[in-house]
Design a protein around this motif. Structure first.
Motif, PDB file in Angstrom:
ATOM      1  N   PRO A 113       0.851  -1.199   0.000  1.00 55.77           N
ATOM      2  CA  PRO A 113       0.000   0.000   0.000  1.00 55.77           C
ATOM      3  C   PRO A 113       0.886   1.249   0.000  1.00 55.77           C
ATOM      4  N   LYS A 114       0.538   2.213  -0.844  1.00 55.64           N
ATOM      5  CA  LYS A 114       1.377   3.417  -1.024  1.00 55.64           C
ATOM      6  C   LYS A 114       1.772   4.071   0.294  1.00 55.64           C
ATOM      7  N   LYS A 115       0.849   4.140   1.222  1.00 51.79           N
ATOM      8  CA  LYS A 115       1.117   4.814   2.497  1.00 51.79           C
ATOM      9  C   LYS A 115       2.191   4.113   3.331  1.00 51.79           C
ATOM     10  N   ASP A 116       2.447   2.821   3.040  1.00 48.82           N
ATOM     11  CA  ASP A 116       3.393   2.045   3.841  1.00 48.82           C
ATOM     12  C   ASP A 116       4.728   1.775   3.149  1.00 48.82           C
ATOM     13  N   ILE A 117       4.877   2.195   1.909  1.00 42.87           N
ATOM     14  CA  ILE A 117       6.083   1.856   1.147  1.00 42.87           C
ATOM     15  C   ILE A 117       7.359   2.297   1.867  1.00 42.87           C
ATOM     16  N   GLU A 118       7.468   3.554   2.228  1.00 41.29           N
ATOM     17  CA  GLU A 118       8.704   4.060   2.834  1.00 41.29           C
ATOM     18  C   GLU A 118       8.962   3.405   4.184  1.00 41.29           C
ATOM     19  N   LYS A 119       7.944   3.244   4.998  1.00 41.48           N
ATOM     20  CA  LYS A 119       8.095   2.605   6.312  1.00 41.48           C
ATOM     21  C   LYS A 119       8.580   1.155   6.155  1.00 41.48           C
ATOM     22  N   ASN A 120       7.953   0.414   5.254  1.00 42.79           N
ATOM     23  CA  ASN A 120       8.342  -0.985   5.052  1.00 42.79           C
ATOM     24  C   ASN A 120       9.731  -1.093   4.441  1.00 42.79           C
ATOM     25  N   LYS A 121      10.060  -0.187   3.525  1.00 44.49           N
ATOM     26  CA  LYS A 121      11.394  -0.181   2.916  1.00 44.49           C
ATOM     27  C   LYS A 121      12.465   0.038   3.981  1.00 44.49           C
ATOM     28  N   LEU A 122      12.253   0.994   4.861  1.00 47.40           N
ATOM     29  CA  LEU A 122      13.216   1.270   5.923  1.00 47.40           C
ATOM     30  C   LEU A 122      13.355   0.089   6.875  1.00 47.40           C
ATOM     31  N   LYS A 123      12.251  -0.568   7.179  1.00 49.52           N
ATOM     32  CA  LYS A 123      12.288  -1.722   8.078  1.00 49.52           C
ATOM     33  C   LYS A 123      13.073  -2.871   7.446  1.00 49.52           C
ATOM     34  N   ILE A 124      12.833  -3.123   6.163  1.00 49.88           N
ATOM     35  CA  ILE A 124      13.563  -4.184   5.460  1.00 49.88           C
ATOM     36  C   ILE A 124      15.048  -3.826   5.363  1.00 49.88           C
ATOM     37  N   GLU A 125      15.349  -2.590   5.018  1.00 48.03           N
ATOM     38  CA  GLU A 125      16.754  -2.172   4.916  1.00 48.03           C
ATOM     39  C   GLU A 125      17.474  -2.307   6.253  1.00 48.03           C
ATOM     40  N   TYR A 126      16.816  -1.952   7.345  1.00 47.34           N
ATOM     41  CA  TYR A 126      17.440  -2.121   8.659  1.00 47.34           C
ATOM     42  C   TYR A 126      17.757  -3.596   8.884  1.00 47.34           C
ATOM     43  N   HIS A 127      16.793  -4.464   8.543  1.00 47.54           N
ATOM     44  CA  HIS A 127      16.996  -5.907   8.714  1.00 47.54           C
ATOM     45  C   HIS A 127      18.212  -6.391   7.915  1.00 47.54           C
ATOM     46  N   ILE A 128      18.324  -5.959   6.668  1.00 50.55           N
ATOM     47  CA  ILE A 128      19.422  -6.409   5.800  1.00 50.55           C
ATOM     48  C   ILE A 128      20.774  -5.881   6.287  1.00 50.55           C
ATOM     49  N   TYR A 129      20.847  -4.599   6.595  1.00 49.28           N
ATOM     50  CA  TYR A 129      22.134  -3.939   6.797  1.00 49.28           C
ATOM     51  C   TYR A 129      22.549  -3.714   8.245  1.00 49.28           C
ATOM     52  N   ASN A 130      21.590  -3.704   9.186  1.00 45.85           N
ATOM     53  CA  ASN A 130      21.941  -3.293  10.539  1.00 45.85           C
ATOM     54  C   ASN A 130      21.515  -4.241  11.648  1.00 45.85           C
ATOM     55  N   SER A 131      20.636  -5.177  11.378  1.00 44.36           N
ATOM     56  CA  SER A 131      20.169  -6.061  12.439  1.00 44.36           C
ATOM     57  C   SER A 131      21.255  -7.061  12.808  1.00 44.36           C
ATOM     58  N   LYS A 132      21.015  -7.809  13.866  1.00 43.98           N
ATOM     59  CA  LYS A 132      21.983  -8.838  14.254  1.00 43.98           C
ATOM     60  C   LYS A 132      22.086  -9.938  13.210  1.00 43.98           C
ATOM     61  N   TYR A 133      21.155  -9.953  12.261  1.00 43.60           N
ATOM     62  CA  TYR A 133      21.153 -10.949  11.192  1.00 43.60           C
ATOM     63  C   TYR A 133      21.653 -10.383   9.866  1.00 43.60           C
ATOM     64  N   LYS A 134      22.308  -9.257   9.904  1.00 49.50           N
ATOM     65  CA  LYS A 134      22.642  -8.560   8.658  1.00 49.50           C
ATOM     66  C   LYS A 134      23.329  -9.450   7.629  1.00 49.50           C
ATOM     67  N   TYR A 135      22.990  -9.157   6.406  1.00 51.41           N
ATOM     68  CA  TYR A 135      23.498  -9.897   5.258  1.00 51.41           C
ATOM     69  C   TYR A 135      24.971  -9.558   5.067  1.00 51.41           C
ATOM     70  N   PRO A 136      25.803 -10.539   4.720  1.00 50.80           N
ATOM     71  CA  PRO A 136      27.227 -10.236   4.542  1.00 50.80           C
ATOM     72  C   PRO A 136      27.458  -9.272   3.376  1.00 50.80           C
ATOM     73  N   LYS A 137      28.366  -8.367   3.574  1.00 50.54           N
ATOM     74  CA  LYS A 137      28.734  -7.436   2.507  1.00 50.54           C
ATOM     75  C   LYS A 137      29.764  -8.131   1.628  1.00 50.54           C
ATOM     76  N   LEU A 138      29.296  -8.642   0.492  1.00 46.31           N
ATOM     77  CA  LEU A 138      30.157  -9.393  -0.409  1.00 46.31           C
ATOM     78  C   LEU A 138      30.878  -8.449  -1.363  1.00 46.31           C
ATOM     79  N   THR A 139      32.122  -8.768  -1.638  1.00 51.22           N
ATOM     80  CA  THR A 139      32.863  -7.983  -2.628  1.00 51.22           C
ATOM     81  C   THR A 139      32.359  -8.350  -4.023  1.00 51.22           C
ATOM     82  N   ASP A 140      32.668  -7.521  -4.998  1.00 48.22           N
ATOM     83  CA  ASP A 140      32.303  -7.825  -6.384  1.00 48.22           C
ATOM     84  C   ASP A 140      32.912  -9.147  -6.820  1.00 48.22           C
ATOM     85  N   GLU A 141      34.133  -9.423  -6.366  1.00 47.64           N
ATOM     86  CA  GLU A 141      34.801 -10.674  -6.721  1.00 47.64           C
ATOM     87  C   GLU A 141      34.080 -11.877  -6.122  1.00 47.64           C
ATOM     88  N   GLU A 142      33.615 -11.751  -4.877  1.00 42.87           N
ATOM     89  CA  GLU A 142      32.878 -12.844  -4.239  1.00 42.87           C
ATOM     90  C   GLU A 142      31.569 -13.115  -4.974  1.00 42.87           C
TER      91      GLU A 142
END
Length: 180
Positions: A113-142
């Motif tokens: 829903p349009k009203k939730d796009i930015e909120k949900n995007k920020l929540k997902i981004e926090y999960h990927i990049y900052n949570s205790k489960y953050k996704y590994p930052k892979l190099t281009d070579e990896e």
């Protein structure tokens, strides 16, 4: 259950098994979401998303969605930082005109829903990049290495299935099937 199994199905399964192992390598342990600690991690991730779909907010039939797709083209790893809960309706990415799949952000814009796009995007981004489960930052070579190995594995499995069929036909031509 598949109605018709192809060599591509086997090849895709092999690629997903490889991406699971690479994800577990970076995670440092098994990430089996069906039991044990992996299941606890998955339940914790669902709790972070309020036991609702990370895209639309529905709580209907939640399943695992890999943000970076779990296939040989995107090579998203099976890793806690790459999975979010997703309802059945939202767990169907559409393709662009060029045949590639939409990114998770493009998908979010299409289904949220349009009203939730930015909120949900920020929540997902926090999960990927900052949570205790953050996704590994892979190099281009990896990333390139994972893609090369995934594509090689995919093609080799397809070749092995064709070779196995040829061998079976050869054995059958010698009457070997009469012994079974």
């Amino acid at each position: 259950m598949a109605i018709y199994n192809t060599s591509s199905d086997s090849s895709n399964t092999a690629v997903r098994a490889f991406l699971t192992k690479v994800g577990e390598y970076y995670w440092g342990e098994s990430f089996n979401t069906g039991s044990g600690k992996g299941k606890q991690v998955w339940n914790d991730i669902k709790k972070y998303f309020d036991n609702t779909c990370a895209y639309c907010g529905s709580d209907d039939k939640l399943q695992i969605e890999h943000l970076l797709m779990f296939n040989r083209s995107e090579c998203g790893l099976h890793h806690p930082g790459n999975v979010v809960p997703c309802c059945n309706k939202c767990n169907k990415r559409t393709k662009k005109a060029d045949g590639t799949y939409n990114s998770w952000i493009e998908h979010l814009v299409n289904v949220c829903p349009k009203k939730d796009i930015e909120k949900n995007k920020l929540k997902i981004e926090y999960h990927i990049y900052n949570s205790k489960y953050k996704y590994p930052k892979l190099t281009d070579e990896e990333v390139k290495s994972i893609k090369v190995i995934s594509n090689s594995l995919y093609e080799n499995i397809k070749i092995e299935i064709e070779k196995s069929l040829r061998l079976y036909k050869e054995l059958e031509s010698y009457g070997q099937s009469d012994y079974y």
